[in-house]
Scaffold this motif. Sequence first.
Motif, PDB file in Angstrom:
ATOM      1  N   THR A 370       0.849  -1.187   0.000  1.00 59.29           N
ATOM      2  CA  THR A 370       0.000   0.000   0.000  1.00 59.29           C
ATOM      3  C   THR A 370       0.888   1.241   0.000  1.00 59.29           C
ATOM      4  OG1 THR A 370      -0.075   0.022   2.409  1.00 59.29           O
ATOM      5  CG2 THR A 370      -1.886  -1.107   1.301  1.00 59.29           C
ATOM      6  N   ASP A 371       0.299   2.377  -0.314  1.00 62.46           N
ATOM      7  CA  ASP A 371       1.004   3.658  -0.198  1.00 62.46           C
ATOM      8  C   ASP A 371       0.235   4.555   0.762  1.00 62.46           C
ATOM      9  OD1 ASP A 371       2.967   2.926  -1.915  1.00 62.46           O
ATOM     10  OD2 ASP A 371       2.616   4.480  -3.405  1.00 62.46           O
ATOM     11  N   LEU A 372       0.983   5.290   1.588  1.00 62.70           N
ATOM     12  CA  LEU A 372       0.381   6.317   2.436  1.00 62.70           C
ATOM     13  C   LEU A 372       0.546   7.645   1.697  1.00 62.70           C
ATOM     14  CD1 LEU A 372      -0.942   7.028   5.159  1.00 62.70           C
ATOM     15  CD2 LEU A 372       1.359   7.440   6.062  1.00 62.70           C
ATOM     16  N   PHE A 373      -0.565   8.149   1.164  1.00 58.25           N
ATOM     17  CA  PHE A 373      -0.559   9.421   0.428  1.00 58.25           C
ATOM     18  C   PHE A 373      -0.688  10.556   1.452  1.00 58.25           C
ATOM     19  CE2 PHE A 373      -1.825   6.247  -2.616  1.00 58.25           C
ATOM     20  CZ  PHE A 373      -1.203   6.642  -3.800  1.00 58.25           C
ATOM     21  N   GLN A 374       0.318  11.423   1.494  1.00 57.86           N
ATOM     22  CA  GLN A 374       0.382  12.470   2.516  1.00 57.86           C
ATOM     23  C   GLN A 374       0.185  13.841   1.880  1.00 57.86           C
ATOM     24  OE1 GLN A 374       3.964  11.900   4.962  1.00 57.86           O
ATOM     25  NE2 GLN A 374       4.145   9.836   4.119  1.00 57.86           N
ATOM     26  N   TYR A 375      -0.754  14.585   2.427  1.00 57.12           N
ATOM     27  CA  TYR A 375      -1.023  15.967   1.988  1.00 57.12           C
ATOM     28  C   TYR A 375      -0.817  16.872   3.204  1.00 57.12           C
ATOM     29  CZ  TYR A 375      -3.195  13.682  -2.024  1.00 57.12           C
ATOM     30  OH  TYR A 375      -3.425  12.899  -3.150  1.00 57.12           O
ATOM     31  N   TRP A 376       0.267  17.616   3.199  1.00 58.01           N
ATOM     32  CA  TRP A 376       0.609  18.406   4.386  1.00 58.01           C
ATOM     33  C   TRP A 376      -0.096  19.753   4.356  1.00 58.01           C
ATOM     34  CZ3 TRP A 376       6.607  17.388   3.921  1.00 58.01           C
ATOM     35  CH2 TRP A 376       6.834  16.019   4.136  1.00 58.01           C
ATOM     36  N   GLY A 377      -0.720  20.098   5.470  1.00 55.39           N
ATOM     37  CA  GLY A 377      -1.427  21.369   5.581  1.00 55.39           C
ATOM     38  C   GLY A 377      -0.506  22.512   5.981  1.00 55.39           C
ATOM     39  N   GLN A 378      -1.045  23.725   5.904  1.00 57.34           N
ATOM     40  CA  GLN A 378      -0.283  24.906   6.339  1.00 57.34           C
ATOM     41  C   GLN A 378       0.002  24.802   7.835  1.00 57.34           C
ATOM     42  OE1 GLN A 378      -2.970  28.077   5.392  1.00 57.34           O
ATOM     43  NE2 GLN A 378      -2.840  27.734   3.180  1.00 57.34           N
ATOM     44  N   ARG A 379       1.152  25.334   8.235  1.00 57.18           N
ATOM     45  CA  ARG A 379       1.487  25.341   9.664  1.00 57.18           C
ATOM     46  C   ARG A 379       0.844  26.555  10.330  1.00 57.18           C
ATOM     47  NH1 ARG A 379       7.818  23.564  10.253  1.00 57.18           N
ATOM     48  NH2 ARG A 379       7.546  21.467   9.446  1.00 57.18           N
ATOM     49  N   PRO A 380       0.485  26.415  11.607  1.00 65.93           N
ATOM     50  CA  PRO A 380      -0.068  27.591  12.291  1.00 65.93           C
ATOM     51  C   PRO A 380       0.997  28.650  12.478  1.00 65.93           C
ATOM     52  CG  PRO A 380       0.213  25.763  13.831  1.00 65.93           C
ATOM     53  CD  PRO A 380       0.519  25.222  12.474  1.00 65.93           C
ATOM     54  N   PRO A 381       0.619  29.957  12.406  1.00 60.80           N
ATOM     55  CA  PRO A 381       1.612  31.013  12.647  1.00 60.80           C
ATOM     56  C   PRO A 381       2.225  30.850  14.029  1.00 60.80           C
ATOM     57  CG  PRO A 381      -0.489  31.925  11.900  1.00 60.80           C
ATOM     58  CD  PRO A 381      -0.725  30.488  12.161  1.00 60.80           C
ATOM     59  N   LYS A 382       3.526  31.113  14.150  1.00 56.05           N
ATOM     60  CA  LYS A 382       4.230  30.857  15.406  1.00 56.05           C
ATOM     61  C   LYS A 382       3.707  31.692  16.561  1.00 56.05           C
ATOM     62  CE  LYS A 382       8.474  28.742  13.913  1.00 56.05           C
ATOM     63  NZ  LYS A 382       9.862  28.896  13.564  1.00 56.05           N
ATOM     64  N   ASN A 383       3.266  32.916  16.244  1.00 57.92           N
ATOM     65  CA  ASN A 383       2.811  33.787  17.328  1.00 57.92           C
ATOM     66  C   ASN A 383       1.328  33.633  17.631  1.00 57.92           C
ATOM     67  OD1 ASN A 383       1.814  34.841  15.021  1.00 57.92           O
ATOM     68  ND2 ASN A 383       2.460  36.959  15.369  1.00 57.92           N
ATOM     69  N   LYS A 384       0.698  32.651  16.977  1.00 57.75           N
ATOM     70  CA  LYS A 384      -0.741  32.486  17.128  1.00 57.75           C
ATOM     71  C   LYS A 384      -1.022  31.213  17.920  1.00 57.75           C
ATOM     72  CE  LYS A 384      -4.872  32.101  14.242  1.00 57.75           C
ATOM     73  NZ  LYS A 384      -5.345  31.832  12.887  1.00 57.75           N
ATOM     74  N   GLY A 385      -1.814  31.303  18.944  1.00 61.71           N
ATOM     75  CA  GLY A 385      -2.159  30.126  19.731  1.00 61.71           C
ATOM     76  C   GLY A 385      -3.051  29.199  18.938  1.00 61.71           C
ATOM     77  N   MET A 386      -3.203  27.980  19.414  1.00 56.85           N
ATOM     78  CA  MET A 386      -4.078  27.019  18.740  1.00 56.85           C
ATOM     79  C   MET A 386      -5.541  27.484  18.845  1.00 56.85           C
ATOM     80  SD  MET A 386      -2.215  24.868  17.363  1.00 56.85           S
ATOM     81  CE  MET A 386      -3.620  23.977  16.766  1.00 56.85           C
ATOM     82  N   GLU A 387      -6.286  27.279  17.746  1.00 58.92           N
ATOM     83  CA  GLU A 387      -7.700  27.655  17.780  1.00 58.92           C
ATOM     84  C   GLU A 387      -8.541  26.427  18.008  1.00 58.92           C
ATOM     85  OE1 GLU A 387      -8.758  29.862  14.355  1.00 58.92           O
ATOM     86  OE2 GLU A 387      -7.327  31.437  14.726  1.00 58.92           O
TER      87      GLU A 387
END
Length: 387
Positions: A370-387
């Motif tokens: 099998t293949d693991l198809f990976q789609y990487w998302g944008q990273r959160p801005p460093k100065n921004k807390g998790m929403e």
Amino acid sequence: MDKNQEFDLLATAASGLEALVGKELRDLGIDCQVENGRARFKGTMETIAKANLWLRTADRVKIVVGEFDAYSFDELFEKVKALPWEDFLPLDANFPVAGRSIKSKLYSVPDCQAITKKAIVNRLREFYHRPATVPLAETGALFQLEVALLKDHVVVTLDTTGPSLFKRGYRLEKGGAPLKENMAAALVMLTNWRKDRPFVDPVCGSGTICIEAALIGHNIAPGFNREFACEAWDWFSEEVFETVRADAEEQADYDYPLDITGTDINGKMIEIAQANAEEIGLGDSITFKQQAVKDFKTEKEYGVIVANPPYGERLGEEESVRKLYGEMGQVFRPLKTWSKYILTSDLTFEEYYGEKATKKRKLYNGALRTDLFQYWGQRPPKNKGME
């Protein structure tokens, strides 16, 4: 046997997961070398207990009783007989011998097994002063042995695990094509997911990927709910497992609030997933709901999607499966801050999903490539807390 005695050890793994097993061992403070299908390391009884209790992606933990080259059956017999079997096997030990042989002069596996067994029997008879006319009882604890030959190099091992490590003990029921628990854990560990982010499996089936994610998120040892073969051995210290289990209990963070969701179009599978999660005490850590992939919506950001959809391997399934891949693309592609990881044996997946993967990783789901198809998302801005 002294509980501080050092053993040569192996942790076996499915092809493609060896590096993960190596990383897990190093995270446990155990130095190791990664090879094809296994990681090698040294350790005491405590190391054996810790590896069995904590390894999420391995299959088994084995003691290497002996290792040598053999080019004839006589040589195999003598070298197996020379090993200190009395240190491992009591007189009543039940010790079946499994076998493998690849690219070796001694290619007959049944003969290798029979000769290994005979050599051990001879050694034990001499040590325990038993006449050759009386068979060994083999009514005691199980000591599963294996003689494995690769290019005339022999490794003789003793399995400490028992039923494979993927058998966590929480699957009451499973679906038609279940993913093994250690493979599910590997899929989670190959993502960029952190426990403070949302996690979704949109085709969750019996819930295995979500449950493994919850075990990781709460730092719960995957083997806490089961026993291991070596615990039945008279020379293996009970106290060692008691200590390692108590340590694992202290390290678990049951109260951390996780955001894990599993959905499936099949309501019966959602019931099974919920029952499996409750069986291991994680019913409140995961939200399971009946939903088709095309109806998935979220306002959350920076989450992770892990999916093991049907592969379309069965006759007549291909068209409906590829339609599902298309629906996945339509629903997931707009989620720019989310990372998506989809496992399938259909190498044309990207064509139907509608986007080329950031990266692909070859993995074996059982014997299936099998293949693991990976789609990487944008990273959160460093100065921004998790929403």
